[in-house]
Design a protein around this motif. Structure first.
Motif, mmCIF file in Angstrom:
data_model
loop_
_atom_site.group_PDB
_atom_site.id
_atom_site.type_symbol
_atom_site.label_atom_id
_atom_site.label_comp_id
_atom_site.label_asym_id
_atom_site.label_seq_id
_atom_site.Cartn_x
_atom_site.Cartn_y
_atom_site.Cartn_z
ATOM 1 N N PRO A 287 0.813 -1.220 0.000
ATOM 2 C CA PRO A 287 0.000 0.000 0.000
ATOM 3 C C PRO A 287 0.847 1.271 0.000
ATOM 4 C CG PRO A 287 -0.824 -1.584 1.608
ATOM 5 C CD PRO A 287 0.483 -2.120 1.119
ATOM 6 N N GLU A 288 0.485 2.224 -0.855
ATOM 7 C CA GLU A 288 1.229 3.477 -0.947
ATOM 8 C C GLU A 288 1.018 4.359 0.277
ATOM 9 O OE1 GLU A 288 0.381 5.445 -4.591
ATOM 10 O OE2 GLU A 288 1.220 3.853 -5.852
ATOM 11 N N THR A 289 0.024 4.050 1.093
ATOM 12 C CA THR A 289 -0.227 4.829 2.307
ATOM 13 C C THR A 289 0.778 4.512 3.408
ATOM 14 O OG1 THR A 289 -1.806 3.131 2.992
ATOM 15 C CG2 THR A 289 -2.690 5.074 1.873
ATOM 16 N N VAL A 290 1.569 3.436 3.235
ATOM 17 C CA VAL A 290 2.538 3.030 4.256
ATOM 18 C C VAL A 290 3.807 3.876 4.130
ATOM 19 C CG1 VAL A 290 4.019 1.163 5.088
ATOM 20 C CG2 VAL A 290 1.661 0.681 4.399
ATOM 21 N N VAL A 291 4.229 4.473 5.239
ATOM 22 C CA VAL A 291 5.463 5.247 5.304
ATOM 23 C C VAL A 291 6.616 4.375 5.780
ATOM 24 C CG1 VAL A 291 6.616 7.213 6.418
ATOM 25 C CG2 VAL A 291 4.215 7.401 5.724
ATOM 26 N N ARG A 292 6.323 3.494 6.733
ATOM 27 C CA ARG A 292 7.365 2.676 7.354
ATOM 28 C C ARG A 292 6.783 1.335 7.764
ATOM 29 N NH1 ARG A 292 12.302 0.853 7.759
ATOM 30 N NH2 ARG A 292 13.563 1.479 9.542
ATOM 31 N N ALA A 293 7.519 0.285 7.520
ATOM 32 C CA ALA A 293 7.151 -1.039 8.028
ATOM 33 C C ALA A 293 8.431 -1.801 8.311
ATOM 34 C CB ALA A 293 6.291 -1.804 7.024
ATOM 35 N N LYS A 294 8.418 -2.552 9.387
ATOM 36 C CA LYS A 294 9.607 -3.330 9.709
ATOM 37 C C LYS A 294 9.211 -4.486 10.613
ATOM 38 C CE LYS A 294 14.524 -2.785 10.408
ATOM 39 N NZ LYS A 294 15.649 -1.859 10.492
ATOM 40 N N GLY A 295 10.000 -5.545 10.560
ATOM 41 C CA GLY A 295 9.755 -6.685 11.418
ATOM 42 C C GLY A 295 10.407 -7.931 10.854
ATOM 43 N N HIS A 296 10.017 -9.090 11.398
ATOM 44 C CA HIS A 296 10.570 -10.354 10.925
ATOM 45 C C HIS A 296 9.432 -11.295 10.554
ATOM 46 C CE1 HIS A 296 10.091 -11.075 15.359
ATOM 47 N NE2 HIS A 296 9.538 -12.187 14.904
ATOM 48 N N PHE A 297 9.752 -12.289 9.734
ATOM 49 C CA PHE A 297 8.711 -13.211 9.308
ATOM 50 C C PHE A 297 9.298 -14.581 9.004
ATOM 51 C CE2 PHE A 297 10.263 -11.064 5.518
ATOM 52 C CZ PHE A 297 10.284 -12.027 4.521
ATOM 53 N N TRP A 298 8.379 -15.542 8.898
ATOM 54 C CA TRP A 298 8.696 -16.939 8.611
ATOM 55 C C TRP A 298 7.948 -17.321 7.343
ATOM 56 C CZ3 TRP A 298 5.748 -21.273 11.618
ATOM 57 C CH2 TRP A 298 6.136 -22.537 11.150
ATOM 58 N N ILE A 299 8.643 -17.898 6.386
ATOM 59 C CA ILE A 299 7.954 -18.351 5.184
ATOM 60 C C ILE A 299 8.033 -19.874 5.077
ATOM 61 C CG2 ILE A 299 8.171 -16.237 3.830
ATOM 62 C CD1 ILE A 299 10.537 -17.481 2.367
ATOM 63 N N ALA A 300 6.957 -20.454 4.575
ATOM 64 C CA ALA A 300 6.888 -21.900 4.405
ATOM 65 C C ALA A 300 7.989 -22.354 3.463
ATOM 66 C CB ALA A 300 5.527 -22.288 3.851
ATOM 67 N N GLY A 301 8.684 -23.407 3.857
ATOM 68 C CA GLY A 301 9.792 -23.909 3.058
ATOM 69 C C GLY A 301 11.144 -23.522 3.605
ATOM 70 N N ARG A 302 11.151 -22.534 4.518
ATOM 71 C CA ARG A 302 12.404 -22.159 5.188
ATOM 72 C C ARG A 302 12.186 -22.267 6.691
ATOM 73 N NH1 ARG A 302 15.438 -17.147 2.093
ATOM 74 N NH2 ARG A 302 14.541 -17.465 0.029
ATOM 75 N N GLY A 303 12.283 -23.458 7.178
ATOM 76 C CA GLY A 303 12.032 -23.686 8.591
ATOM 77 C C GLY A 303 13.169 -23.301 9.500
ATOM 78 N N ASP A 304 14.352 -23.078 8.919
ATOM 79 C CA ASP A 304 15.521 -22.776 9.737
ATOM 80 C C ASP A 304 15.738 -21.277 9.947
ATOM 81 O OD1 ASP A 304 15.981 -25.445 9.894
ATOM 82 O OD2 ASP A 304 17.654 -25.481 8.479
ATOM 83 N N GLU A 305 15.450 -20.455 8.935
ATOM 84 C CA GLU A 305 15.856 -19.053 8.977
ATOM 85 C C GLU A 305 14.693 -18.076 9.080
ATOM 86 O OE1 GLU A 305 17.771 -17.584 5.461
ATOM 87 O OE2 GLU A 305 16.459 -18.708 4.119
ATOM 88 N N ALA A 306 14.909 -17.058 9.887
ATOM 89 C CA ALA A 306 13.995 -15.921 9.925
ATOM 90 C C ALA A 306 14.449 -14.916 8.867
ATOM 91 C CB ALA A 306 14.026 -15.272 11.305
#
Length: 422
Positions: A287-306
């Motif tokens: 979304p173009e309304t977002v100025v800042r976003a940050k954080g961590h996530f987990w994706i399927a297929g990568r069970g070891d790494e954030a």
């Protein structure tokens, strides 16, 4: 720090924000306070230093003005910065030192250099230290970090696709602006005469959301009381490092109340992983309304790494977030849990510490839509039972051993800009 330690002010801001104009005004209006100046410029000829010399009584001949050219003090010239500070402060002839950084400099590594000196593992002792035996920072201390923001060009800079070249390191303009805002004690909102009151109030709300701790001072033509920038006693490294709005939201998640100009934040948390294709598609249409976003996530297929995501204006970067504790051998896992009671308290029997946690800050955001879009990126109950290795993964891969060897800045250095659809 000794009682008569010289206070140092670091002046940051993107190109054209008005740093040199602010500096010259401070020099002219400092009355009985005697200031020394260190000016950093990326060019072989330091144009900013010439402007300072022409617009004030300060001069290189009197050894009150030092130039650091053809490089940036947040990276390749950190040793030169310590040399210059040590030489300037070795015989006290002034009351305070002002460091004007180049327009592509990030203030955090500059502050690290001026706080830690040789304690930075990758920094060799400078020529000054080798010749004199004096620690460059013995007679001074970092007192105030200041970021100058161009009110007239603020929205254009945040939305710009411009890439800046810091001696071969590419920096996105909007990303750099956000990093300069998030690490400072004082925010000078300059060129306010070129912006209407409603827009100024909206910009101030955005700045407060990005950096709640900083004092915001409106200025026109760089005119500011020197006492607001020099010898304020405001700097505390740990406070500055952990005071960005997104950090505070992650530490104490809550949904902010609607402000007058609609600057709000959303915190999104989930235990399950993102579907790599759907989340990549979402980042491609963020979304173009977002100025800042940050954080961590987990994706399927990568069970070891954030993985980490870092959004600033139009810049979207994905980087390495380390290894999930749940992926470690049992002995190491147990040691981590015993050493971190908070981790043990939040541990999930099925997924361990794997999770998604993002904070999103923006203007006139549709919170329900953002939350629904992020939830739609998570695996469904049926997908949790599928073979995750069959999913297309367009996210970059990272060498964690190499990142660990590079030290504290490895995360930022390794992040890759996305357009994942390219």
């Amino acid at each position: 720090m000794v009682d008569d330690s010289i206070p140092v002010t670091v002046l940051s801001g993107t190109l054209g924000a008005g740093k040199t104009t602010v500096l010259n005004h401070v020099l002219r209006e400092s009355d009985e306070r005697d200031l020394a100046v260190l000016v950093n410029d990326m060019g072989e000829v330091n144009v900013d230093a010439d402007l300072v010399a022409e617009s004030s009584d300060i001069s290189e001949e009197e050894e009150e003005l030092v130039e650091l050219s053809n490089g940036c003090i947040c990276c390749e010239l950190r040793g030169d910065l310590l040399d210059a500070v040590g030489a300037l402060t070795s015989e006290r002839e002034f009351d305070a030192l002002v460091v004007e950084s180049t327009g592509v400099a990030e203030p955090l590594p500059v502050a690290q250099t001026l706080t830690m000196g040789f304690d930075q593992s990758d920094l060799d002792p400078t020529e000054f230290y080798e010749e004199t035996g004096i620690e460059p920072l013995e007679r001074c201390h970092l007192d105030t970090t200041v970021t100058v923001v161009d009110a007239h060009q603020f929205h254009e800079a945040m939305e710009s696709e411009e890439i800046l070249d810091d001696d071969g390191t590419k920096k996105h303009l909007g990303d750099l602006l956000v990093e300069q805002v998030e690490f400072c004690d004082v925010l000078l909102l300059n060129k306010c005469d070129l912006v209407d009151e409603e827009t100024l109030a909206e910009i101030e709300e955005t700045l407060e959301a990005l950096q709640p701790r900083a004092e915001i001072v409106r200025t026109e033509h760089g005119a500011v009381d020197p006492d607001a920038l020099v010898d304020t006693g405001r700097f505390d490294f740990e406070d500055a490092r952990t005071s960005a709005g997104w950090i505070q939201e992650l530490q104490e998640p809550h949904e902010s109340a609607e402000e007058e100009h609609g600057v709000t934040s959303v915190v999104f948390e989930a235990r399950g992983p993102f579907h790599p294709e759907r989340f990549a598609d979402y980042l491609d249409s963020f979304p173009e309304t977002v100025v800042r976003a940050k954080g961590h996530f987990w994706i399927a297929g990568r069970g070891d790494e954030a993985l980490t995501v870092n959004v600033a204006g139009r810049s979207i970067r994905v980087g390495p977030g380390g290894t999930w504790v749940a992926a470690l051998p049992p002995e190491e896992q147990q040691a981590q849990l015993e050493a971190n009671p908070e981790l043990e308290a939040s541990w999930d029997e099925e997924v361990g510490d794997r999770n998604v946690m993002l904070v999103v800050i923006g203007t006139e955001m549709d919170h329900d839509a953002i939350r629904a879009d992020l939830e739609s990126c998570l695996l469904t109950a049926d997908e949790l039972e599928e073979d995750w290795s069959t999913y297309e993964d367009r996210f970059p891969t990272f060498d964690y051993e190499e990142a660990e060897e590079e030290g504290d800045n490895a995360d930022a250095d390794a992040q890759e800009e996305v357009g994942l659809a390219d």
